[in-house]
Write a protein that holds these residues in place. Sequence first.
Motif: not given
Length: 121
Positions: A11-13, A58-64
């Motif tokens: 969803k976030i992506r 994208y950076f935030w969801i990658g870290m998550l």
Amino acid sequence: MAKTYSNKINKIRSFALALVFIGVIVMYGGIFFRDNPIIMLIFISLGMLSILFSMVVYFWIGMLSTRAVVVTCPNCEKPTKVLGRVDMCMHCREPLTLDPDLDGKEFDENYNKKKKQSAEQ
């Protein structure tokens, strides 16, 4: 119509991808104002802000995603990442939970929300 659920990471992506497309469309909208450079600059700046915000998402969801628990889906037997107490399989949309208290219960995204503490405690 029944509510469809999907994996939180997907969803976030998808939201970040939509921000990229919205940014590009807004920047192209600036072309219609070639005669007025101020308005054109505003459109291009708003489009760039949308694209930069998508980069942050994208950076935030990658870290998550690196902290998400990887489990094997019992239905399709593919590895999938689970965020929170309940989530869906990325591949077959099977409801998954890490909480043994929720086994067998109907899937509800509200299980991920923190309950408010009562005033007595």
